[in-house]
Each structure stands twice: as C-alpha cells, then as structure tokens.
Design a protein around this motif. Structure first.
Motif, mmCIF file in Angstrom:
data_model
loop_
_atom_site.group_PDB
_atom_site.id
_atom_site.type_symbol
_atom_site.label_atom_id
_atom_site.label_comp_id
_atom_site.label_asym_id
_atom_site.label_seq_id
_atom_site.Cartn_x
_atom_site.Cartn_y
_atom_site.Cartn_z
ATOM 1 N N SER A 26 41.200 40.866 35.916
ATOM 2 C CA SER A 26 42.454 40.347 35.354
ATOM 3 C C SER A 26 42.213 39.004 34.667
ATOM 4 N N ILE A 27 42.720 38.878 33.466
ATOM 5 C CA ILE A 27 42.543 37.624 32.733
ATOM 6 C C ILE A 27 43.378 36.543 33.424
ATOM 7 N N PRO A 28 42.762 35.446 33.850
ATOM 8 C CA PRO A 28 43.525 34.373 34.511
ATOM 9 C C PRO A 28 44.614 33.817 33.593
ATOM 10 N N ASP A 29 45.722 33.393 34.201
ATOM 11 C CA ASP A 29 46.868 32.918 33.423
ATOM 12 C C ASP A 29 46.525 31.741 32.520
ATOM 13 N N LYS A 30 45.606 30.884 32.964
ATOM 14 C CA LYS A 30 45.278 29.719 32.121
ATOM 15 C C LYS A 30 44.667 30.155 30.789
ATOM 16 N N TYR A 31 43.902 31.251 30.803
ATOM 17 C CA TYR A 31 43.329 31.743 29.549
ATOM 18 C C TYR A 31 44.406 32.456 28.722
#
Lengths: 131, 131, 131, 131
Positions: free
Chosen positions: C115-120
């Motif tokens: 899962s792509i982290p929210d910060k990215y």
C-alpha cells in the motif's frame, strides 16, 4: 577472432540515413560478451572484475540499415593489469568502422587493478589478430 | 567553451549502478549542437556539411545517476578541412570523463572534404581551451 | 504538473529525419526523476521501491531535432499499490506525443506490491492534471 | 509468427541489474524488420509508407543479461489503413514482456493514410497468432 552478427535497428539510423555513430559503441559492446564470460562465466555483477577505461572509434565509410553487419574482435595487446581489443565492423565485405578498447582487470574485492591471471591470458592469446 | 547541463536518465545506468560508458557519446553529441549550428544554422539535413570521422573517450571516475552533469566542450585544433574538439564531463566538481572528436568539413554538394571558410574558423577560435 | 526541458540529440533522429519513436520512452523516463525522488530521495538502488509495469505511447505529430521539447507530466490515478502517470511532449506549442505509465509501489524488503503510504499519496496528488 | 533472437548488451541493463524497460521498444523494432520489408523491400526511405502511431508494453517478469531473448511477433488485426502487431519477449522459456504496436499505411507520395493493398494484407495474414 570473435565474430558477432548484428541486425541493424531502424532507430539506430539518423537523419543522414545511415547508422548513427553512437550506435557503434553498443554494437562493439555486444561483441565483447564472450570476453566478459572468460573472466566472469556467470556474469555475476557483484564479482565484476573488468572495467573499460578507454574506447575509440574510426569511421571509414557509411553503414546502412539494409544489411547485416559483422563485428570482428581481436586481442591487440595484453599487459600486466590491462588488455587492448580491436573491433572491426564489416558490411557487404566492406570495412565500415574500427574500434579500440582498453580494459583493466580488477581484484573483485578491492576493485583495484590486479595482475591478469595466466589462465585468462592464455584464453585471450587465442584471439590475437595474427592467430 | 560551450557548456551543456545533462540530467542523467535511469536507463543510462547499467548493472554496475553507474552511468554506462555507451551513454557518453550521446551526451557529448548533445553538447555539440551549438557547433553544428555554426555551420548549418537551420539544421537543414540536405545541406549537412560536417561528418564525424573519429571519436575517443577516457573514463576517469564513475558517473552517477543522482546529480546533474556538465559537459564542457573546447576547440582543440583547426586544420584545413577538419577540426578537433575536446569534451569533459564534470559531476559535483569532479572530472569523470573526457572525449576527443575529429570532424571533417564537407562541400555540401560534392560531399567531399573542403577548406573550412574563414568565417567558421573565426567562430571556432572563440572556443579554444585557453581562450 | 512536472516539467522537463529536453534538448534533442542528433542520434535521437532516424532516417525519416524526425525524432525516432524509441526516444520517447527515454525522455519520459528522464521526466519522472522527481517522482522517483518522492519515494526514494537518495536514489538508493538497494532500497528501490517502484517498478514500472506498463507503458504506452501515442504519436500525434512529428518531433524535430531543431527545437527544445517540453515534457509535461501529471498524475492520472492513484490506487492502493499503484499509480498512473500521463506524459505529454510539446514542441513549439504543438503537442507531439503522449504517454501513460503504470508504476507499482513495492515493499523494498520483500519486493512485493505494498500500500502506498499516505505521505507519498499526498505528494502525488499535488500533480493531478486538474490541480 | 516472426521470430528474432536478441543477444542482450551490457548497456541495455540498468542499476536494477536487469534489462531496462526502454530497451524493449528497440528490440521489438528490430523484430519488425521483416514486416517493413513486406511493404518496402528495398528499405527506400524516400518511399517509406508505414508509420507507427501507437506502442504499448507490459512487463511480466525481469529480463536478464545472461541469456538470449526470443522476440515472437504476430499480426493481431488488419484494418483498412492500419494493422496491429503483438510482440512477446521470451527468455529461458519464460514470457517476460509483451508489446502491441499500431502501424498506419501511407500513400508514399501524399503521406496520407491509404487502403492497404490486398497483396500486403495476404502476406500479413500468414502471421496471425492462430495461424
């Protein structure tokens, strides 16, 4: 002598409608694959022990898209820690370009130049131009 | 001196994780665009009057993907029908590679070597290394 | 939008006297450097966490050697473990080519989609086409 | 089906130590040489009558430097003025990448799309995937 047949690619031409000069380093590199395998049969990149330090090219005549090209590769000189290769590009029995490349043998741990072991020198010597 | 900033491309690296040696001919070629424009301001391919006959490269240190590269290009010698260029690739103030290229001036009709007109020689002279 | 200026190289032309189609993947790749840096600021290859799984290109008009090209890059979609980019190549205010690329985010240890982290995601969202 | 054997070149790898994705358009282009020769046996650039308008690529698994690659090319669809090709890259009996390319047939004088003559359609049909 090592030989490598090359089928030119459309994108290797340029606006002068011949093979562009930046293609020759790539063709000659492909022709060196058997030499890399002498020194590193598994092509294990972590143990890579050769580094190219010089390359030069002379363009004798135009090379065209239409016909297969043959790259002929010879050993020119073998020094203590380095050796020199000669490449020739032939198309329809006309020599189109030549190349000379100097490769240094490295200790694969220290990454410093190292004496080329005799077993590799013997294999290279089989490919001297006069041989 | 001519300068050209280069942003390395991921595909210009190789399995040794540095810029692959076949990339340098392409970078140095890009750096010669202003020289081609001296001789052929419209880049009219039918009137093309320069041909590269020799190129050579020395690799001094590894070049990496991370940082911009500056190509510095000088005129080395001007002969009757040809001239020689020097290229340098710098990254983070370290000289990584050099190149030398010989270019012949052609009569754009006959495609034969031709005396370089004085107006072009004068423009080239502005870019001698010591200048 | 990310923008990247490109100076075409002579060897990027082909015998049709325009920029050859195999050049565009290289130009668009260069334009993605800032996106790689979002995910991997040091470009540490051992921690590389993005992989390109699909790329496509549409050629709308010929691109020429003479003039600078601008690559404009947008985020098109952001999924759970992947995202889609759009590229456009513009020359002299004419759109010459478009591209679409799908990139998967990997756990840099397991090399599996992650899962792509929210910060990215937040950084990518700044570059939506409408933004 | 058309087949083309490819020997990977060291410079076609990237810092991830596999064949870089921008190499595949070049390999697939080489594999299309026999198709260009159907339409233009002499590869006469002034009479060139095909133009690539779309290309796409899916990457299924990593391709490595060590082993030969086979490109298999099929005709997918034949329309009035265009046709679609499928490419597959196989290495050690594993399918590594696929490609799809759309090519438009041009009248070589007007450079406008033109109905593909039946003689060329017949030749293309010999290479349908199921054929």
């Amino acid at each position: 002598m090592f030989t490598q047949k090359i089928i030119p690619r459309f994108g290797e031409t340029d606006a002068l409608r011949h093979i562009t000069n930046t293609t020759f380093p790539c063709w000659f590199e492909q022709a060196r694959n058997p030499i890399f395998k002498i020194f590193n049969p598994d092509l294990d990149f972590d143990k890579l022990n050769l580094i190219l330090v010089h390359m030069e090219f002379d363009f004798l005549a135009e090379t065209f898209l239409k016909s297969e090209v043959e790259i002929r590769t010879y050993i020119d000189k073998i020094g203590n820690t380095s050796f020199t290769l000669l490449h020739e590009a032939w198309q329809n029995e006309i020599q189109k370009a030549t190349g000379k490349v100097v490769i240094v043998y490295l200790n694969s741990e220290t990454k410093k130049p190292f004496s080329i072991p005799d077993k590799y020198k013997a294999k290279l010597k089989e490919h001297f131009k006069e041989a």
